[in-house]
Design a protein around this motif. Structure first.
Motif, mmCIF file in Angstrom:
data_model
loop_
_atom_site.group_PDB
_atom_site.id
_atom_site.type_symbol
_atom_site.label_atom_id
_atom_site.label_comp_id
_atom_site.label_asym_id
_atom_site.label_seq_id
_atom_site.Cartn_x
_atom_site.Cartn_y
_atom_site.Cartn_z
ATOM 1 N N ALA A 34 0.868 -1.184 0.000
ATOM 2 C CA ALA A 34 0.000 0.000 0.000
ATOM 3 C C ALA A 34 0.903 1.231 0.000
ATOM 4 O O ALA A 34 2.130 1.123 0.160
ATOM 5 N N GLU A 48 -3.641 0.447 -8.354
ATOM 6 C CA GLU A 48 -4.916 0.083 -7.726
ATOM 7 C C GLU A 48 -5.613 -1.031 -8.493
ATOM 8 O O GLU A 48 -6.298 -1.872 -7.894
ATOM 9 N N GLN A 53 -3.400 -0.835 -2.449
ATOM 10 C CA GLN A 53 -4.130 0.295 -1.866
ATOM 11 C C GLN A 53 -3.311 1.579 -1.977
ATOM 12 O O GLN A 53 -2.139 1.606 -1.586
ATOM 13 N N HIS A 55 -3.676 5.940 -1.298
ATOM 14 C CA HIS A 55 -4.477 7.096 -0.898
ATOM 15 C C HIS A 55 -3.692 8.370 -1.196
ATOM 16 O O HIS A 55 -2.473 8.331 -1.404
ATOM 17 N N PRO A 64 -3.276 2.020 6.355
ATOM 18 C CA PRO A 64 -4.042 0.833 6.755
ATOM 19 C C PRO A 64 -3.456 0.183 8.009
ATOM 20 O O PRO A 64 -2.232 0.145 8.192
#
Length: 451
Positions: A34, A48, A53, A55, A64
């Protein structure tokens, strides 16, 4: 560090081209991956799409939960990330976490493999992608980490095994000094990254230090003319590996290569520009020294398609050609100009350039002006700051005034398409390492509709 004991890998700056290749590598090794990046791009969309993951808000709350266990998590960051990034500060303030730069991870991955490393201020990405492609096509169990998206694989990672690694040896932040390659090359040592090095002599010293990183029984290749000892390569000269008898047939180069032992005849390479021909030569030389069969190498070289944003054709017709290139240094712009003039000697060329970094613009302003002045028409965008704050007195208007060509103009990105349509140029170039690449699809669509 034993990467087998790591289950989670968290990337700060995961959308970077080198970082995303590492993210794909660990994902393929069945690690949980991630990361954070400030901007959503095609690269982050691609990550993705395979289950990684990502962000886009710098906040510890967005990390996370699985990655907050220091026993099983490795944190990787890029030097391009600001030091006050909240996520980076959080992990660095927790001494139990292992927090490493991207270059350190490459060092760990490559230390237990047979490593081929490509260094140089220009040509790294194209050379690395050619070399990775040649080895892959010769069925070598190779992992190649690329600094661009390969047109052959639509990825910045070639993964065909883990016994051999191919990496870009990046001089930025002296990152390449973490590597210990078996075979290495240096393509160029022109002044760059002076915001890091201070002056050109320090940059040259870092390349000298890199040359000493080659393993005891390893080999160093250097472009003919560089002040380092090694196996030399060059075009139409007496180098150890030398291209001779160059012809252009149907838009492709056809040539011979003299090696220390033999001559390879009638090789074909489809990318334009002598700089790309030089990149192909050193990749070929390293693959020959590794032990790849000559016949397979010739076939692989002819099938190489290039790297996105490295002299990438988006429109190629009799009446209109649109090419996009990542060039962000005066010597790279000169190489693009040489390639365009060689392939299209009679046609008018419009160059749209976005300078990258205030410091680079300041350090090479006169050289940029000289390089850009060679094109028939120049549209200049504002400087892309990347990791930097503005520098007083350094601006695109300042650079524009130095360009000795009356057909020049400073524009906003919103004006690009209208200015292109007003132009009578048959060759359109977009050039730069900033976000000008995001405009390419819009330009292509507008020109395709217009035609």
């Amino acid at each position: 560090m034993n990467l087998d004991n790591i289950h989670n890998v968290y990337f700060i700056g995961i959308g970077g081209i080198g970082m995303s290749a590492l993210a794909r590598y660990f994902h393929a090794k069945n690690k949980r991956v991630a990361g954070y990046d400030k901007t959503q791009t095609d690269i982050t969309d691609g990550l993705e799409s395979i289950g990684i993951q990502v962000h886009f808000k710098d906040s510890v709350a967005n990390i996370p939960d699985a990655f907050l266990n220091y026993d099983t998590t490795l944190v990787v960051y890029t030097p391009a990330i600001p030091k006050d990034n909240m996520e980076l500060v959080y992990f660095k303030n927790e001494p139990s976490f292992t927090v490493l730069k991207r270059s350190q991870i490459l060092g760990i991955i490559t230390e237990n493999t047979y490593c081929l490393a490509v260094a140089g201020t220009h040509g790294k990405t194209t050379t690395t992608s050619i070399l990775g492609h040649l080895l892959n096509e010769c069925n070598v169990p190779v992992t190649a980490f690329l600094g661009g998206i390969s047109e052959n694989y639509n990825s910045n990672l070639i993964l065909n095994g883990t016994e051999v690694s191919v990496v870009e040896a990046d001089e930025f932040d002296r990152s390449f000094l973490t590597l210990s390659p078996d075979l290495a090359c240096i393509t160029s040592m022109d002044a760059d990254h002076l915001d890091i090095y201070g002056d050109a002599s320090e940059l040259v010293k870092s390349f000298e230090d890199f040359s000493k990183r080659v393993k005891e029984n390893g080999k160093l290749f250097v472009k003919n003319g560089l002040p380092l000892k090694g196996i030399t390569y060059g075009i139409e000269d007496s180098s150890d590996y030398a291209i001779q008898n160059i012809k252009i047939e149907k838009g492709a180069y056809v040539f011979d290569v003299n090696t220390p032992k033999t001559t390879l005849e009638n090789l074909q390479f489809n990318l334009p520009g002598r700089h790309n021909l030089s990149n192909a030569l050193i990749a070929l030389a390293m693959a020959v020294e590794y032990g790849c069969p000559h016949q397979q190498l010739a076939k692989a070289l002819a099938s190489y398609k290039g790297v996105k944003r490295r002299f990438s054709y988006h429109i190629k017709t009799e009446d209109l050609v649109f090419i996009d290139d990542y060039a962000h240094h005066p010597e790279e712009i000169n190489a693009v100009h040489q390639a365009v003039r060689e392939m299209y000697p009679e046609k008018q060329v419009l160059a749209i350039f976005q300078p990258h970094l205030f410091s680079r613009t300041r350090d090479f302003a006169d050289d940029f002006a000289k390089s850009l002045s060679k094109f028939d028409n120049i549209l200049l965008l504002e400087i892309y700051p990347a990791r930097e704050l503005p520098i007083e007195g350094v601006s695109s208007k300042w650079l524009l005034d130095k360009i000795e060509n009356n057909n020049k103009q400073l524009i906003n990105k919103s004006e690009i398409i209208s200015k292109i349509k007003e132009s009578k140029a048959q060759i359109i170039l977009t050039i730069g390492a900033g976000d000008i690449g995001e405009e390419v699809k819009h330009i292509k669509q507008a020109l395709s509709v217009a035609s």
